[in-house]
Design a protein around this motif. Sequence first.
Motif, mmCIF file in Angstrom:
data_model
loop_
_atom_site.group_PDB
_atom_site.id
_atom_site.type_symbol
_atom_site.label_atom_id
_atom_site.label_comp_id
_atom_site.label_asym_id
_atom_site.label_seq_id
_atom_site.Cartn_x
_atom_site.Cartn_y
_atom_site.Cartn_z
ATOM 1 N N ARG A 48 0.831 -1.198 0.000
ATOM 2 C CA ARG A 48 0.000 0.000 0.000
ATOM 3 C C ARG A 48 0.869 1.253 0.000
ATOM 4 N NH1 ARG A 48 -0.056 2.128 5.167
ATOM 5 N NH2 ARG A 48 0.891 0.777 6.757
ATOM 6 N N VAL A 49 0.213 2.390 -0.171
ATOM 7 C CA VAL A 49 0.892 3.682 -0.083
ATOM 8 C C VAL A 49 0.864 4.145 1.367
ATOM 9 C CG1 VAL A 49 0.916 6.081 -0.851
ATOM 10 C CG2 VAL A 49 0.206 4.274 -2.431
ATOM 11 N N GLU A 50 1.998 4.629 1.836
ATOM 12 C CA GLU A 50 2.085 5.136 3.207
ATOM 13 C C GLU A 50 2.614 6.561 3.182
ATOM 14 O OE1 GLU A 50 3.534 2.900 6.963
ATOM 15 O OE2 GLU A 50 5.292 3.966 6.196
ATOM 16 N N PRO A 73 6.132 3.599 -0.868
ATOM 17 C CA PRO A 73 5.555 2.258 -0.986
ATOM 18 C C PRO A 73 5.817 1.479 0.301
ATOM 19 C CG PRO A 73 7.597 2.401 -2.241
ATOM 20 C CD PRO A 73 7.331 3.776 -1.708
ATOM 21 N N ALA A 74 4.760 1.035 0.948
ATOM 22 C CA ALA A 74 4.889 0.270 2.194
ATOM 23 C C ALA A 74 4.629 -1.198 1.879
ATOM 24 C CB ALA A 74 3.912 0.787 3.241
ATOM 25 N N ILE A 75 5.700 -1.971 1.810
ATOM 26 C CA ILE A 75 5.617 -3.388 1.468
ATOM 27 C C ILE A 75 5.974 -4.211 2.707
ATOM 28 C CG2 ILE A 75 6.374 -5.192 -0.116
ATOM 29 C CD1 ILE A 75 5.093 -2.799 -1.510
ATOM 30 N N THR A 76 5.064 -5.066 3.128
ATOM 31 C CA THR A 76 5.330 -5.968 4.248
ATOM 32 C C THR A 76 5.246 -7.404 3.749
ATOM 33 O OG1 THR A 76 4.343 -4.388 5.792
ATOM 34 C CG2 THR A 76 4.658 -6.638 6.581
ATOM 35 N N PHE A 77 6.238 -8.201 4.104
ATOM 36 C CA PHE A 77 6.254 -9.591 3.656
ATOM 37 C C PHE A 77 6.601 -10.503 4.828
ATOM 38 C CE2 PHE A 77 10.367 -7.647 2.925
ATOM 39 C CZ PHE A 77 11.283 -8.567 3.409
ATOM 40 N N ASN A 99 7.872 9.790 -2.771
ATOM 41 C CA ASN A 99 7.295 10.299 -4.022
ATOM 42 C C ASN A 99 8.071 9.827 -5.245
ATOM 43 O OD1 ASN A 99 5.386 11.604 -2.497
ATOM 44 N ND2 ASN A 99 6.169 13.661 -2.850
ATOM 45 N N PHE A 100 8.636 8.625 -5.161
ATOM 46 C CA PHE A 100 9.443 8.101 -6.263
ATOM 47 C C PHE A 100 9.075 6.646 -6.528
ATOM 48 C CE2 PHE A 100 13.327 5.951 -7.816
ATOM 49 C CZ PHE A 100 13.485 6.642 -9.004
ATOM 50 N N GLU A 101 8.618 6.375 -7.748
ATOM 51 C CA GLU A 101 8.286 5.021 -8.196
ATOM 52 C C GLU A 101 7.364 4.298 -7.211
ATOM 53 O OE1 GLU A 101 11.862 2.881 -9.100
ATOM 54 O OE2 GLU A 101 12.185 3.972 -10.975
ATOM 55 N N VAL A 102 6.416 5.027 -6.659
ATOM 56 C CA VAL A 102 5.482 4.409 -5.712
ATOM 57 C C VAL A 102 4.563 3.427 -6.433
ATOM 58 C CG1 VAL A 102 3.642 4.845 -4.052
ATOM 59 C CG2 VAL A 102 5.573 6.432 -4.213
ATOM 60 N N THR A 103 3.944 3.885 -7.516
ATOM 61 C CA THR A 103 3.021 3.026 -8.264
ATOM 62 C C THR A 103 3.732 1.812 -8.832
ATOM 63 O OG1 THR A 103 1.727 4.990 -8.861
ATOM 64 C CG2 THR A 103 1.345 2.988 -10.136
ATOM 65 N N GLU A 104 4.936 2.020 -9.383
ATOM 66 C CA GLU A 104 5.683 0.917 -9.975
ATOM 67 C C GLU A 104 6.054 -0.137 -8.927
ATOM 68 O OE1 GLU A 104 6.424 4.620 -12.417
ATOM 69 O OE2 GLU A 104 6.229 4.073 -10.302
ATOM 70 N N THR A 105 6.436 0.314 -7.738
ATOM 71 C CA THR A 105 6.825 -0.626 -6.687
ATOM 72 C C THR A 105 5.632 -1.439 -6.198
ATOM 73 O OG1 THR A 105 8.587 0.883 -5.981
ATOM 74 C CG2 THR A 105 7.926 -0.833 -4.434
ATOM 75 N N PRO A 287 0.287 12.221 -13.824
ATOM 76 C CA PRO A 287 -0.125 10.879 -14.255
ATOM 77 C C PRO A 287 1.029 9.887 -14.299
ATOM 78 C CG PRO A 287 -0.080 12.404 -16.112
ATOM 79 C CD PRO A 287 0.101 13.227 -14.882
ATOM 80 N N ALA A 288 2.253 10.375 -14.489
ATOM 81 C CA ALA A 288 3.416 9.489 -14.500
ATOM 82 C C ALA A 288 3.899 9.171 -13.094
ATOM 83 C CB ALA A 288 4.556 10.123 -15.302
ATOM 84 N N ASN A 289 3.479 9.967 -12.118
ATOM 85 C CA ASN A 289 3.882 9.769 -10.728
ATOM 86 C C ASN A 289 2.780 10.318 -9.827
ATOM 87 O OD1 ASN A 289 5.252 9.359 -8.324
ATOM 88 N ND2 ASN A 289 6.546 11.171 -8.547
ATOM 89 N N PRO A 290 1.703 9.552 -9.608
ATOM 90 C CA PRO A 290 0.551 10.055 -8.848
ATOM 91 C C PRO A 290 0.876 10.522 -7.436
ATOM 92 C CG PRO A 290 -0.005 8.024 -10.001
ATOM 93 C CD PRO A 290 1.479 8.189 -10.118
ATOM 94 N N ALA A 291 2.027 10.144 -6.906
ATOM 95 C CA ALA A 291 2.403 10.601 -5.567
ATOM 96 C C ALA A 291 2.733 12.090 -5.555
ATOM 97 C CB ALA A 291 3.604 9.804 -5.057
ATOM 98 N N SER A 292 2.981 12.663 -6.726
ATOM 99 C CA SER A 292 3.296 14.086 -6.842
ATOM 100 C C SER A 292 2.032 14.839 -7.230
ATOM 101 C CB SER A 292 4.388 14.302 -7.895
ATOM 102 O OG SER A 292 4.663 15.671 -8.076
#
Length: 323
Positions: A48-50, A73-77, A99-105, A287-292
Amino acid sequence: MDVELKFLIVGFACAIAGGLSFITFVKWREVQAMSHWLPAPGKIISSRVEAREVRRSGVGSDSSDTTEMRNFPAITFEYKVGKKKFQSSRYSVKENLGNFEVTETLAQFPTGAEVTVFYNPADPGKAVIERTLPDGAFKFMVKLSAGLVIGTVVLVFLLGGVLEAIRPHLPKPQNLGAGALLLFMGLMILRMAFVQKSLAEQASKWPVAPGRIDSSGLQALRNYSGHRRWSTVFKSRIVYSYGVAGQHYTSDRVTFGATVTALMPGLVSGQARSYAEGGKVDVHYDPANPASAVLECSVRGLWLLWVCSAAFLGGAAWLVGFI
């Protein structure tokens, strides 16, 4: 240009290059250590996004401590080593400043995905999914450090030769050094103004998403104004949230440009009054980086950049006798 000044500039470039080299070496050591970590099957249990509040500390004779909201990007495994189950949220050796590669991650590590986890055999609680950096990352940093030093040396001595060549043709050649400094500062400010103006124009074409004002008010900052004196200044702080493609983002950027602070709260409270807490807003997002994202497609203080640039350029022309 004096020889002492040339060596001072080159020395400053060497110091920056040395800092970059040290950071690169530390990261290289970390990657080398992780290359000996052992693999284990794992599973993404949360993706998810954090939103995090990141502190920025200013430097110089007029600096202040301030914060800004950034999306990560908040990734828990989870994974097993023997019969013991572990969880970790450090998915990569790469650094993410927000604010960098959030969607991609998030797309790379969706919830429920099966992954290979690499854990530290000496401390199984430490693990990552990505233990390498992009190909050529270390070579790029080495080339960047070397290029910074070499480029500075070439530029300084080349610029010195150019200045000496034009000195005899100036009405006031004795002011050439100061004039060149003002010219450089004026051009830098002018470039900054055009960059900010371009960002605002691009943002006006971004898609719009409905958003909500989460908080609106003033933020008190500790400001260092020289002579070892700290004072309290205020700035408006508007935090808003919005959704894009099922993900929830948070930001506090209202406009592009400088952050305005003041000793008296009333001087900077107007923006906070314009965005009441709980109010609905239109959010322009990249649109290329929705976090921005940004609320207003304008540049605060753009006129001041134009004025300062004109003043420095005019001052340079006056010093060398063209005005």
